[in-house]
Enzyme design. Structure first.
Site, PDB file in Angstrom:
ATOM      1  N   HIS A  46      -4.035   6.067   2.968  1.00 31.34           N
ATOM      2  CA  HIS A  46      -4.679   4.837   2.482  1.00 31.34           C
ATOM      3  C   HIS A  46      -4.116   3.576   3.149  1.00 31.34           C
ATOM      4  CE1 HIS A  46      -5.691   1.747  -0.610  1.00 31.34           C
ATOM      5  NE2 HIS A  46      -6.715   2.520  -0.909  1.00 31.34           N
ATOM      6  N   SER A  52     -11.126  -0.911  -1.711  1.00 32.29           N
ATOM      7  CA  SER A  52      -9.887  -0.869  -0.914  1.00 32.29           C
ATOM      8  C   SER A  52     -10.146  -1.169   0.549  1.00 32.29           C
ATOM      9  CB  SER A  52      -9.266   0.538  -0.969  1.00 32.29           C
ATOM     10  OG  SER A  52      -8.484   0.711  -2.101  1.00 32.29           O
ATOM     11  N   ASP A  61       0.831  -1.205   0.000  1.00 31.47           N
ATOM     12  CA  ASP A  61       0.000   0.000   0.000  1.00 31.47           C
ATOM     13  C   ASP A  61       0.866   1.255   0.000  1.00 31.47           C
ATOM     14  OD1 ASP A  61      -2.307   1.773   0.551  1.00 31.47           O
ATOM     15  OD2 ASP A  61      -3.337  -0.078   1.069  1.00 31.47           O
TER      16      ASP A  61
END
Ligand SMILES: *[C@@H]1O[C@H](CO)[C@@H](O)[C@H](O)[C@H]1NC(C)=O
Ligand SMILES: *[C@@H]1O[C@H](CO)[C@@H](O)[C@H](O)[C@H]1NC(C)=O
Ligand SMILES: *[C@@H]1O[C@H](CO)[C@@H](O)[C@H](O)[C@H]1NC(C)=O
Ligand SMILES: *[C@@H]1O[C@H](CO)[C@@H](O)[C@H](O)[C@H]1NC(C)=O
Ligand SMILES: *[C@@H]1O[C@H](CO)[C@@H](O)[C@H](O)[C@H]1NC(C)=O
Ligand SMILES: *[C@@H]1O[C@H](CO)[C@@H](O)[C@H](O)[C@H]1NC(C)=O
Ligand SMILES: *[C@@H]1O[C@H](CO)[C@@H](O)[C@H](O)[C@H]1NC(C)=O
Ligand SMILES: *[C@@H]1O[C@H](CO)[C@@H](O)[C@H](O)[C@H]1NC(C)=O
Length: 750
Positions: free
Chosen positions: A212, A539, A147
């Site tokens: 994220h 996600s 990520d």
């Protein structure tokens, strides 16, 4: 600095060109011939004798095609070799073609960029805080996350009470810019930005400057944090699905995206470091498996007993948008949870409307003057775009200042524009059906254009001093689970007879940890930073599914990746029907982790079965041999895969060739008994009109645990009627204690 590098590069190129011309006189055809681009040369399994000469071998291969030692050295970017064989180099197209023909090369493909598929969710899928756990085994599980990096200094990664990393852990904590280091929760962190000619990016370290990666990893395995919220919104206990497990971050995504070469490096290291699971909330257009870094990485992970979970993509509700479809990947769609974040807007006439958004601001006045983009248009403006949609550059600063602006349609970023002009807030009317709540940089709410927006506009147009106030966001109950509108859908295009996505998990409005190096909205104009944020996407669904898999593994450490995936799929809760693409959007349904501990039967897939599947798919024997590191491999010597899909998948799917095709398919399946030793399972089929589903035999009598029994499922039917796109049936094996459910989906091109 970078100018100096550029100059040096040019100089180098100048120096090298004469040599280069000398070696390849035929190539003097156009200056762009010298534009070498990064390619990945994928070479399958590691050689049997893991040699330190692997890198040398890569150089030799390069030198042979480039014809020059110096240039070969210059062009090589990276050698893989911890979990699979291959390298990255800057090549000319004809050199890439030449390498493709080399023996031991499975594929050669251009490096491309992939993108991110941008607390209550655990209670919702039946895993309350006090769920039965196996904390000792769970604490030995390591979840690897590919990520944007990780912000370790959040409460979700507090390692109080965690012992040292599991003994087998071979990973490292790589330090660097703004990264404060690992602990006993985040036990490893590495970063990959391999291309030396790529742009210079901030924070060359495992630190997360986008939020994220912090969000996804805390969803998977974050510690328990009571009283978590985003500015009071969504208050509750935030936690990962396996709070005792450990996290290892592999930062492969940067502000410019996630490059193939970096993602492969992440897999190469994660597998070798000893992670048990890999979560990848990243995707790109579907590609042939062995030209797709995620499919390649997940394949080698699977060979070493590591399950990879991937997000299905955010390109729904359009069909054929699903990504990450290899059968050894667990492909995850996003569902809603039973909570929606809603924002109340009150108007001067006493009427109220409810919009969606994450609005962290409380109003300071009772009412604000209200206007619309149309009324606030800059009449002397010279910008393209629509003022009614509040597009950038179309509004008059003086008519916006201090007001709430209603924007109808528009191309996005309205809140930023109105903030810049000193507006007090915005109500944005959207044409597309929306279910996610997005964060606005000023007080804001999203409403539906037809049902709500039109009335607001009428009020504005017909009132002398229209007024409104936008309240801080609250939450309301919401019927669930539904598939999130943005969640990508099948049918898939690569292996047409395997249903994807596999299953679904919560991905809408998820509260989880966030990085203090990123603003809540990611916009630099935003000034809000928090250690939690609420965001949506497949996600967010992907780490829920990998955590559920880790939870199952903590009770069944010996189950294979395919067995764990099967347990999650056959016990999933079917999603409510919202269109004709239910299973093509959600696969087997929403995960139910506690049920998955006792699936009764497993559809396991062992390595030899994947191999015969690849043979059936038409992959060349030599390539498959390279892939698995067996020189003498020959498809004609393996037991052939049978039936429509040739693989022991927990779902059954066929894409008919054309509208006139009759339905006539056979699926061969073997189930392994993991319920009770002595048990009898009966097949229960539900099928729609126009589809006959026969299960042979329709009774399975097991006399012991771990016994395998086989059956086949025969589908028959006339050509599908013109107005039908899908036919959905189900097969359920029941022994009165367990229900082992598989959707059966026929798709006809339209
Ligand atoms: C560390 O983060 C700050 C704030 O985002 C940034 O300005 C700085 O450039 C970063 N340091 C490095 C070495 O990238
Ligand atoms: C609108 O919302 C406000 C604030 O919650 C409330 O006081 C008012 O009674 C509501 N009006 C209507 C008509 O529901
Ligand atoms: C209107 O648009 C013109 C041209 O883009 C710009 O120069 C002017 O500042 C704008 N006026 C206001 C009041 O925003
Ligand atoms: C409101 O007024 C604007 C500007 O005159 C016009 O474009 C719009 O169509 C009107 N809308 C309604 C619903 O009356
Ligand atoms: C499902 O397909 C049928 C036939 O094409 C169509 O009439 C119907 O509207 C579709 N349903 C939904 C919810 O899209
Ligand atoms: C398989 O691929 C290799 C390398 O591209 C090629 O040399 C070989 O002829 C192919 N074999 C078959 C059976 O197609
Ligand atoms: C595989 O076996 C078949 C039949 O035995 C043979 O014809 C073929 O040449 C073999 N292919 C390779 C790549 O060895
Ligand atoms: C459609 O499928 C049928 C049966 O599989 C085949 O005979 C026919 O040629 C196909 N038609 C087209 C247009 O591809």
């Amino acid at each position: 600095m970078s100018n100096t590098i550029k100059m040096l590069q040019n100089l180098l190129l100048l120096l090298l060109v004469p040599i280069f011309l000398h070696s390849f006189p035929i190539l003097i055809q156009g200056s762009n011939q010298y534009e070498r681009k990064p390619y990945i040369v994928y070479m399958g399994e590691l050689p049997a004798s893991r040699a330190h000469t692997m890198e040398q071998h890569h150089y030799n291969m390069l030198e042979a095609v480039i014809g020059n030692k110096q240039l070969a050295r210059e062009s090589k970017i990276h050698s893989y070799g911890k979990s699979f064989n291959g390298f990255v180099a800057r090549l000319l197209p004809h050199e890439a073609e030449k390498l493709k023909k080399e023996k031991n090369v499975v594929s050669v493909f251009r490096n491309t960029y992939n993108k991110l598929h941008t607390t209550r969710s655990w209670d919702f899928i039946g895993m309350p805080l006090k769920v039965r756990r196996n904390p000792n085994i769970e604490s030995h599980i390591i979840v690897g996350v590919l990520d944007t990096g990780i912000w370790v200094d959040c409460p979700s990664f507090n390692d109080e009470g965690y012992g040292p990393p599991p003994r087998r852990w071979k990973g490292k904590c790589v330090m660097g810019a703004n990264f404060t280091g690992c602990n006993n929760k985040v036990i490893g962190a590495k970063y990959f930005n391999l291309d030396p000619t790529g742009p210079t990016l901030p924070n060359p370290s495992p630190v997360d400057d986008q939020g994220h990666g912090t969000h996804t990893s805390s969803t998977a395995a974050g510690s328990v944090v009571r009283g978590a919220s985003l500015y009071g919104i969504g208050e509750g206990t935030a936690r990962g699905g396996v709070p005792s497990a450990r996290i290892a971050m592999y930062k492969v995504c940067w502000s410019i995206g996630c490059s193939d070469m970096d993602m492969l490096a992440g897999f190469d290291e994660a597998i070798a470091d000893g992670v048990n699971f890999i979560s990848v909330s990243i995707g790109g257009p579907s590609r042939d498996f062995f030209s797709d870094p995620i499919a390649i990485g997940a394949f080698h992970a699977m060979r070493r007993g590591v399950l990879t979970s991937c997000s299905a993509g955010n390109d729904g509700p359009r069909p054929m948008s699903v990504e990450n479809v290899a059968p050894w990947i667990m492909t995850v769609a996003a569902t809603t949870v039973d909570r929606q974040f809603t924002t109340l807007v009150s108007f001067g006439d006493g009427k109220n409307v409810t919009g969606l958004s994450i609005n962290t601001f409380s109003p300071e006045k009772n009412m604000y003057p209200l206007t619309s983009g149309s009324l606030a248009a800059n009449l002397s403006g010279d910008s393209y775009g629509s003022p009614s949609g509040c597009d950038y550059g179309t509004l008059d600063r003086d008519k916006v200042k201090g007001r709430i602006v209603y924007c109808s349609g528009g191309t996005g970023g309205q809140d930023l524009t109105i903030k810049e002009y000193g507006g007090a807030g915005t109500i944005i009317a959207l044409e597309d059906e929306a279910d996610a709540s997005y964060t606005t940089v000023i007080p804001g709410a999203f409403v539906d254009i037809d049902t709500v927006g039109k009335n607001i506009e009428t009020y504005i147009n017909s009132t002398k001093n229209p007024q409104a106030v936008i309240y801080k966001t609250g939450s309301t109950k919401f019927p669930a689970p539904y598939l999130a509108t943005f969640s990508s859908k099948g049918p898939q295009r690569i292996t047409r007879n395997i249903l994807k996505p596999d299953l679904a998990a919560p991905g809408l409005d998820i509260l989880a940890a966030y990085s203090k190096l990123a603003t809540l909205t990611g916009y630099p104009e935003d000034t809000r930073y928090d250690v939690f944020n609420i965001i949506s996407g497949t996600s967010m669904a992907c780490p829920h599914a990998i955590a559920a898999a880790a939870y199952v593994k903590s009770f069944h450490p010996d189950w294979t990746p395919a067995a764990i995936k099967s347990a999650l799929m056959t016990t999933a809760t079917p999603i409510k029907v919202n269109d004709n693409f239910t299973e093509l959007g959600s696969g087997s349904g929403q995960i139910s982790p506690v049920k998955a501990l006792h699936p009764g039967l497993l559809y396991d897939i062992r390595m030899d079965s994947y191999i015969s599947f690849l043979c059936m798919q038409g992959y060349n024997s030599t390539s498959i041999g390279t892939l698995i590191g067996s020189k003498s491999f020959n498809c004609s010597k393996v037991k052939p895969a049978l039936g429509t899909d040739g693989i022991n998948y927990p779902t059954m799917h066929v894409q008919l060739l054309n509208v006139t095709s009759r339905i006539s398919e056979v699926f061969y399946r073997t189930v392994t008994n993991v319920g009770y030793g002595n048990s009898i399972y009966k097949a229960k089929v539900t099928a729609p009109e126009g589809l006959s589903v026969e299960v042979i035999p329709d009774i399975l009598k097991f006399s012991r645990l771990h016994q395998d029994l086989s059956f086949k499922v025969v589908l028959k039917g006339p050509p599908m009627p013109a107005e039908k796109v899908t036919l959905s049936a189900t097969l359920e094996w029941n022994d009165f204690k367990h229900s082992v459910r598989s959707p059966i989906v026929v798709f006809k091109p339209f």
